[in-house]
Structures are given as structure tokens and as C-alpha cells.
Design a protein around this motif. Structure first.
Motif, short mmCIF file in Angstrom:
data_model
loop_
_atom_site.label_atom_id
_atom_site.label_comp_id
_atom_site.label_asym_id
_atom_site.label_seq_id
_atom_site.Cartn_x
_atom_site.Cartn_y
_atom_site.Cartn_z
N VAL A 247 0.82 -1.26 0.08
CA VAL A 247 0.03 -0.07 -0.05
C VAL A 247 0.94 1.28 0.01
N SER A 248 1.96 1.15 0.81
CA SER A 248 3.01 2.30 0.76
C SER A 248 3.41 2.57 -0.65
N GLU A 249 3.70 1.76 -1.25
CA GLU A 249 4.34 1.83 -2.65
C GLU A 249 3.44 1.96 -3.77
N MET A 250 2.09 2.23 -3.65
CA MET A 250 1.03 2.22 -4.48
C MET A 250 1.48 3.23 -5.53
N SER A 251 1.54 4.51 -5.09
CA SER A 251 1.91 5.76 -5.86
C SER A 251 3.20 5.37 -6.70
N LYS A 252 4.10 4.71 -6.32
CA LYS A 252 5.04 3.96 -7.31
C LYS A 252 4.88 3.00 -8.50
N ASN A 253 3.57 2.41 -8.14
CA ASN A 253 3.26 1.33 -8.79
C ASN A 253 2.20 1.37 -9.82
N ILE A 254 1.77 2.75 -9.86
CA ILE A 254 0.47 3.08 -10.71
C ILE A 254 0.83 4.43 -11.35
N LYS A 255 0.67 4.42 -12.55
CA LYS A 255 0.79 5.86 -13.30
C LYS A 255 -0.63 6.43 -13.78
N VAL B 56 9.35 7.97 10.67
CA VAL B 56 8.32 7.86 9.33
C VAL B 56 7.99 6.64 9.00
N SER B 57 8.56 5.63 9.62
CA SER B 57 8.19 4.27 9.32
C SER B 57 6.86 3.91 10.01
N PHE B 58 6.55 4.48 11.02
CA PHE B 58 5.25 4.36 11.77
C PHE B 58 4.20 5.25 10.91
N ASN B 59 4.38 6.46 10.58
CA ASN B 59 3.43 7.24 10.21
C ASN B 59 3.18 7.25 8.58
N LYS B 60 4.31 6.78 7.88
CA LYS B 60 3.92 6.80 6.34
C LYS B 60 2.89 5.80 5.74
N PRO B 61 3.00 4.71 6.36
CA PRO B 61 1.74 3.80 5.84
C PRO B 61 0.42 3.97 6.27
N ARG B 62 0.42 4.57 7.38
CA ARG B 62 -1.03 5.09 8.06
C ARG B 62 -1.37 6.24 7.02
N GLU B 63 -0.48 7.05 6.67
CA GLU B 63 -0.72 8.42 6.08
C GLU B 63 -1.18 7.99 4.63
N CYS B 64 -0.56 6.92 4.04
CA CYS B 64 -0.60 6.36 2.41
C CYS B 64 -2.08 5.82 2.56
N ILE B 65 -2.56 4.96 3.63
CA ILE B 65 -3.77 4.34 3.64
C ILE B 65 -4.97 5.50 3.48
N ARG B 66 -4.81 6.46 4.54
CA ARG B 66 -5.88 7.51 4.62
C ARG B 66 -5.76 8.41 3.10
N ARG C 253 2.67 9.78 -15.44
CA ARG C 253 3.31 9.95 -14.32
C ARG C 253 2.91 9.34 -12.95
N CYS C 254 3.67 9.04 -12.02
CA CYS C 254 3.27 8.38 -10.96
C CYS C 254 2.80 9.78 -9.95
N ASP C 255 1.84 9.39 -9.19
CA ASP C 255 1.30 10.58 -8.44
C ASP C 255 1.74 10.41 -6.92
N GLU C 256 2.63 11.01 -6.90
CA GLU C 256 3.40 11.27 -5.33
C GLU C 256 2.51 11.82 -4.37
N GLU C 257 1.76 12.61 -4.67
CA GLU C 257 0.83 13.51 -3.89
C GLU C 257 -0.69 12.58 -3.60
N ASN C 258 -0.70 11.40 -4.31
CA ASN C 258 -1.88 10.74 -4.25
C ASN C 258 -3.13 11.18 -4.31
N LYS C 259 -3.44 12.45 -4.85
CA LYS C 259 -4.49 13.10 -5.18
C LYS C 259 -5.33 12.18 -6.21
#
Length: 357
Positions: free
Chosen positions: A150-158, A213-223, A162-168
């Protein structure tokens, strides 16, 4: 033309949709996809992913209203490889089809390919309208850490090249997210007050400024990937004692504990009210469109490319428009061939208007 369930194997039992070839290469099972491509009805597409051996196939069989179908297995060996599919006439939404996607388990150390889980998870996520993530126990830090894909999703989908680093953009194209917690034994109480399963999920996804970061990033990505209004949680208690667990595939729902029955019923009811998959805000996806999506995404993954959702949606829309145009022209010519000439011009005009109506 809608494919009849009477002579269609993909409606009778689960079929392998995506097989795993040498070196974990994804392969489309063309005969199965061909059957699905002839479904000319909107499709509600539900995929279930899980960590190693946590019982997702039981949930799939419940959604299919069947005692058996997807293999449950009673050993540590994974019984599902690739992605399997089972189509059912939707039990509650008229003139719709329910497509169930059962993915191979994630986190199998014997695969020997760290990217394999990412490919399977990405493909299932792109194909479905509702993603169920099935796991055992509490949604704690260990569970969040295992959601690396899930954390890697923005790198795995264009999208649009382009990849959407901001997830919008991903928020608009990813499915709804359902967390199924199995054998959940915690009391849902916070500050002396009972909380709901959804509130428990939201609390578990909160970032903590004092953590790393390792604690917060996965949670942020899911949200960010799955907005709050499209997130849901179901906490399943243990369905019974050891004897119950050993023959879960042969038991009826009423043979299980009442608490498990209640959660399972709510889970099924929630899934059954979900809308069909759509191309963004466009037409609901039918079998032919699903087939094009599947082939295009698998082809990209086989090449080692990152799937581009925007290009794929455009290709699906073009293919569907051409298919509908062809059907309309065939119908038009068929009706016009029924005319016996000569025919008064006024009658010919009226007949033409009827055919085009």
C-alpha cells in the motif's frame, strides 16, 4: 449479448483468471476472460487480499452464497496461486453481475520474489471496485508494517504518464477499502466508552508526531489512497472452537457463533450494496470492459512497466464505443433488411425512424 449462466463455467465455479508462469510471470487465462467478456451487464467487482493463510476464501464463499467453491485449505500450504474469479448473478442488485476475485496469499516466503506481492496486489486493486484486506488479529503496528504494497502504491501506478506522489489522483481511481479483522478478541472500548469497528480503524490510522516515518507513512498512505467515506472495518470474532475451525468449509453460517454470524451478515450486506466499477465517472464496467482492463494491466506488468490508468481507461472506452457501434449497425441492417421494396417514401421514413429510435 449477456452470457447465460446455464452454460458458462465461470458462473458455475471459480476459475483461474491470472496464472503464474515461470519466474512468477503473470499470464491471462484467455478462455476464462473470453467468457467474462461476453457479460453485457454492469459488474460489481470485489477482490480479497490477505496475509498468509488468514481465511479469505471463506468470506468469498459467503459472498457467493455457497458452502464451497474457493478452496479454504486446512494446511499451511497456500491453495490459491495467481488470481481466481467467480461470477454470480448479483443477489440484490437487478441486472448486475458480482465478480469475485480471490488473490493468492501475500507474504509467502517461498515465492522468492519480493516484487511478486506488489504485482498481485496492484493488479487486484486496479481491477476491483471494492478491495477487502483480510488479516488476523488486531490492526497494530506489525499489521501496518506488512502493508508495504500500500505504501508503494504511488510508485506502482501511473496516471497520464506520471506517478502521483501526492496521491490526489489515486483517490479517484482506487476502490473502496474494507478491512476484515479475523479472530479479533480485543474489546472495542476507548476512554471507558464503547467504540465502533470503523472508529477503531480510524484510531489505528492516526499519525503520531512523536513517532518516526516508518510508523506514520503507511498510515498516511492508507488515509490518502482510500478516503474515510470509502473505508470500512469488520471485526470477526473466532467462529467457534477447534472442531468448528477444522470443518469451517462444510458448516452452515448458523452453525457458527452468534457473534460471528452477526458480523458476517453485516459484512455481506455491506458488500452487496456497493456500486459497480466505473471508468472514473463514466459508464459502469461490463464484462468486455473488464477483459480489456485485465489484458492491458497484465501486459504492462509483464513488460516490467508501471500500469497507466489514464491510458488504459481511454483504450477501454474506445474499445467499448466500437463494440456498441458495431452492435447498433448490425441491428440497423437487420431491421432494414426486413423491408420489402418497393415501399412508399413516407412509410420508409417512418420505418427508418423506428429502427433508429
Amino acid at each position: 449479448m449477456y452470457l447465460s449462466t446455464n452454460n458458462c463455467s465461470v458462473f458455475e465455479k471459480p476459475q483461474c483468471l491470472i496464472s503464474i508462469g515461470n519466474e512468477n510471470i503473470l499470464e491471462v487465462c484467455d478462455n476464462v476472460l473470453d467468457e467474462i467478456s461476453r457479460i453485457d451487464k454492469p459488474c460489481v467487482i470485489v477482490a480479497i487480499a490477505e496475509l498468509y493463510r488468514t481465511g479469505k476464501s471463506y468470506l468469498m464463499n459467503r459472498l457467493a452464497d455457497a458452502h464451497e467453491g474457493f478452496a479454504l485449505g486446512d494446511t499451511i500450504e497456500s491453495t490459491t496461486k495467481g488470481i481466481w474469479v467467480w461470477c454470480r448473478d448479483h443477489p440484490e442488485q437487478k441486472d448486475m453481475v458480482l465478480i469475485l476475485l480471490d488473490t493468492e496469499v501475500l507474504g509467502d516466503v517461498e515465492k522468492g520474489d519480493s516484487n511478486h506481492d506488489n504485482r498481485i496486489f496492484t493488479l487486484a486493486t486496479l481491477l476491483c471496485s471494492t478491495l477487502v484486506y483480510n488479516m488476523k488479529g488486531a490492526f497494530d503496528q506489525d499489521a501496518v508494517n506488512k502493508l508495504t504494497f500500500v505504501s508503494e502504491m504511488s510508485k506502482n501506478i501511473k496516471y497520464g504518464g506520471r506517478c502521483d506522489e501526492e496521491n490526489k489522483i489515486l483517490q479517484c481511481i482506487l476502490p473502496g477499502f474494507v478491512l476484515a479483522l479475523r479472530d479479533f478478541s480485543l474489546k472495542l472500548i476507548k476512554d471507558g466508552r464503547e467504540i465502533s469497528e470503523d472508529q477503531y480503524l480510524e484510531m489505528s490510522l492516526e499519525s503520531k508526531p512523536e513517532r518516526n516515518v516508518s510508523f506514520n507513512k503507511p498510515r498516511e498512505c492508507i488515509r490518502q489512497f482510500f478516503p474515510k467515506e470509502r473505508r470500512k472495518c469488520f471485526a470477526f470474532p473466532v467462529p467457534g472452537d477447534g472442531d468448528i475451525l477444522g470443518k469451517l468449509d462444510s458448516l452452515r453460517l448458523q452453525d457458527l457463533s452468534q457473534m460471528f454470524q452477526d458480523v458476517a451478515t453485516n459484512f455481506v450486506s455491506y458488500i452487496f450494496i456497493q456500486e459497480p466499477k466505473r471508468l472514473e465517472a463514466s459508464k459502469p464496467v461490463n464484462g468486455c470492459m473488464f477483459a480489456t482492463l485485465t489484458k492491458t494491466y497484465v501486459d504492462a506488468l509483464k513488460r516490467g512497466a508501471v500500469p497507466d490508468v489514464d491510458d488504459t481507461f481511454a483504450m477501454v472506452a474506445k474499445t467499448e464505443n466500437e463494440r456498441v457501434k458495431k452492435q447498433c449497425m448490425l441491428m440497423f441492417h437487420s431491421k432494414m433488411n426486413e423491408i420489402q421494396l418497393p415501399l412508399p417514401s413516407e412509410s420508409l421514413i417512418n420505418h427508418f425512424k423506428e429502427v433508429c429510435a
